[in-house]
Design an enzyme around this catalytic site. Sequence first.
Site, PDB file in Angstrom:
ATOM      1  CB  CYS A   1      -5.544  -8.888  -7.549  1.00  0.00           C
ATOM      2  SG  CYS A   1      -7.021  -9.884  -7.292  1.00  0.00           S
TER       3      CYS A   1
ATOM      4  CB  CYS B   1      -7.234   5.282  -2.352  1.00  0.00           C
ATOM      5  SG  CYS B   1      -7.368   7.014  -2.853  1.00  0.00           S
TER       6      CYS B   1
END
Length: 179
Positions: A166, A146
Site C-alpha cells: 500500500c 526503498c
Amino acid sequence: MAEDIKFGRRAFLGSAAMGAAGLGAAPALASAETGYSYEVQRSDAEWRAMLTDEEYGILREGQTEQPRTSLYWADNPDGTYHCKGCDLHVYSSEWKVVWKSKGWVFFRHSEGNATMTAIDRVIPPAYGGNGMANPNAQRALIETHCRRCGSHLGHTLMINLMVIHCINGKALNFRPVEA
Ligand SMILES: [Zn+2]
C-alpha cells in the site's frame, strides 16, 4: 490492466484501520539502529531541496498522503514506477492493483532488489476465538522503503492472505511504456 480488487468487508475495515495508523507514524529509516548503510545518502538540506514539503513528510518522516490525492491511484497505464528519492525502479504496472474505494496505490509485488521492510510500529494484539487478546500474538505495521535511499514508500499489508504493498503515489514517479 485496471481492475477493482474484491476484498471482504472484514479485510476492508482492517486495512482501513492500518492505513490510518500510518498517519504521522515515525519513519523506520533504521540505518542507525541496524547498521544498514543505504547506497544513496543525502543531507537533510539536500532532501528538503529536492522534495516538496509533503513529499519530504512522506519519504523522510514516514507520513501518509491523503487518499485520492496522488496522480496514480485511479488507473493503471503500462509503465514503471520509480522512487522519488533516488529514481530506482521499484514497481511496475504489471503488478499494480487499482482499488478505488481506498485511493492509495497498490501492488502485489515490488521489483526484485527494490524495496526493504521494517517495523513501523507495534499494533494491538490479535484477539483469539475466546475474545481475549493473545499477548503472545505480537503484530506490527510493516513499512516499505526503498532499498537504495531508504525513503519511506508506504506499508506492506496482508489482506485476505495476499501480500499487498500500500504505497503513497507521491513517493513515486511514473514512466509510461514508450510506444
Ligand atoms: Zn529511493
